[in-house]
Design a protein around this motif. Structure first.
Motif, PDB file in Angstrom:
ATOM      1  N   TYR A 181      -3.468-101.018 -44.162  1.00  0.00           N
ATOM      2  CA  TYR A 181      -4.065-100.321 -45.296  1.00  0.00           C
ATOM      3  C   TYR A 181      -4.106-101.284 -46.466  1.00  0.00           C
ATOM      4  O   TYR A 181      -3.320-102.214 -46.556  1.00  0.00           O
TER       5      TYR A 181
ATOM      6  N   PRO B 222       0.782-100.613 -53.974  1.00  0.00           N
ATOM      7  CA  PRO B 222       1.660 -99.599 -54.558  1.00  0.00           C
ATOM      8  C   PRO B 222       1.220 -99.266 -55.980  1.00  0.00           C
ATOM      9  O   PRO B 222       0.801-100.150 -56.734  1.00  0.00           O
TER      10      PRO B 222
ATOM     11  N   ASP C  99      -1.463 -92.333 -36.329  1.00  0.00           N
ATOM     12  CA  ASP C  99      -0.111 -92.371 -36.881  1.00  0.00           C
ATOM     13  C   ASP C  99      -0.208 -91.758 -38.278  1.00  0.00           C
ATOM     14  O   ASP C  99      -0.294 -92.464 -39.284  1.00  0.00           O
TER      15      ASP C  99
ATOM     16  N   GLU D 280       1.890 -90.068 -40.125  1.00  0.00           N
ATOM     17  CA  GLU D 280       3.001 -90.297 -41.062  1.00  0.00           C
ATOM     18  C   GLU D 280       2.875 -91.642 -41.767  1.00  0.00           C
ATOM     19  O   GLU D 280       3.135 -91.737 -42.971  1.00  0.00           O
ATOM     20  N   TYR D 281       2.492 -92.679 -41.041  1.00  0.00           N
ATOM     21  CA  TYR D 281       2.307 -93.999 -41.651  1.00  0.00           C
ATOM     22  C   TYR D 281       1.189 -93.961 -42.688  1.00  0.00           C
ATOM     23  O   TYR D 281       1.324 -94.500 -43.783  1.00  0.00           O
TER      24      TYR D 281
ATOM     25  N   LYS E 210       0.174 -91.312 -44.368  1.00  0.00           N
ATOM     26  CA  LYS E 210       0.665 -90.533 -45.508  1.00  0.00           C
ATOM     27  C   LYS E 210       1.602 -91.364 -46.383  1.00  0.00           C
ATOM     28  O   LYS E 210       1.506 -91.320 -47.610  1.00  0.00           O
ATOM     29  N   GLU E 211       2.505 -92.106 -45.766  1.00  0.00           N
ATOM     30  CA  GLU E 211       3.436 -92.949 -46.525  1.00  0.00           C
ATOM     31  C   GLU E 211       2.691 -93.965 -47.378  1.00  0.00           C
ATOM     32  O   GLU E 211       3.054 -94.224 -48.531  1.00  0.00           O
ATOM     33  N   THR E 212       1.646 -94.551 -46.818  1.00  0.00           N
ATOM     34  CA  THR E 212       0.847 -95.531 -47.553  1.00  0.00           C
ATOM     35  C   THR E 212       0.187 -94.888 -48.775  1.00  0.00           C
ATOM     36  O   THR E 212       0.194 -95.460 -49.861  1.00  0.00           O
TER      37      THR E 212
ATOM     38  N   GLU F  21       1.183 -92.153 -50.320  1.00  0.00           N
ATOM     39  CA  GLU F  21       2.233 -91.779 -51.270  1.00  0.00           C
ATOM     40  C   GLU F  21       2.660 -92.988 -52.103  1.00  0.00           C
ATOM     41  O   GLU F  21       2.859 -92.875 -53.318  1.00  0.00           O
ATOM     42  N   MET F  22       2.800 -94.148 -51.464  1.00  0.00           N
ATOM     43  CA  MET F  22       3.161 -95.360 -52.210  1.00  0.00           C
ATOM     44  C   MET F  22       2.064 -95.744 -53.194  1.00  0.00           C
ATOM     45  O   MET F  22       2.342 -96.300 -54.255  1.00  0.00           O
TER      46      MET F  22
END
Length: 144
Positions: free
Chosen positions: A80, A84, A107, A109-110, A112-114, A116-117
């Motif tokens: 991605y 940040p 994936d 969750e991965y 979503k984490e990206t 969110e950061m």
């Protein structure tokens, strides 16, 4: 749907997402968006614009025409390009959209984490194929 700008990597599904949000049936799109495309209620951006930092000024300028910024993350991608706190650049709401959530290689969750950061305020999980999550996204865009 209010005016939205979609930003995401190459083949993230930005153009396909816009098509299905307009009520069209899902279809594979073989052509890539080559330049900023201003439509009545949406701005579609080439994936290369987020992948190359020297295009950030074009994205930031184009975003001034939108009511909401949407960072689009392909759940099947290995990489991605959202730095940040990227969302803090904009003075408008920044949402995240995860595409291709029903793919066997997804994936979620991965992705979503990206997002969110990157600092998005809300995340929508979508599939253009099954149309999952599209109604919720369309309702949100209509209310903004």
């Amino acid at each position: 749907m209010q005016k939205v700008i979609l930003m995401g990597g190459t083949k993230a599904g930005k153009t396909t997402l816009l098509e299905v949000l307009k009520g069209k049936e899902f279809r594979e799109i073989d052509t890539r968006t080559q330049s900023l495309e201003f439509e009545n209620k949406a701005i579609d951006t080439p994936g290369e614009y987020i992948e190359n930092r020297h295009y950030y000024t074009a994205l930031i300028s184009a975003a001034q025409e939108a009511k909401v910024i949407a960072l689009v993350a392909d759940a099947t991608a290995d990489q991605y390009f959202f730095p940040p706190t990227f969302a803090s650049i904009f003075s408008r709401p920044v949402i995240g959209i995860v595409t291709k959530i029903d793919d066997d290689e997804a994936d979620v969750e991965y992705a979503k984490e990206t997002l969110e950061m990157a600092g998005v305020s809300k995340i929508f999980l979508t599939s253009a194929v099954s149309r999952e999550g599209l109604e919720e996204l369309a309702e949100y865009l209509a209310e903004i």
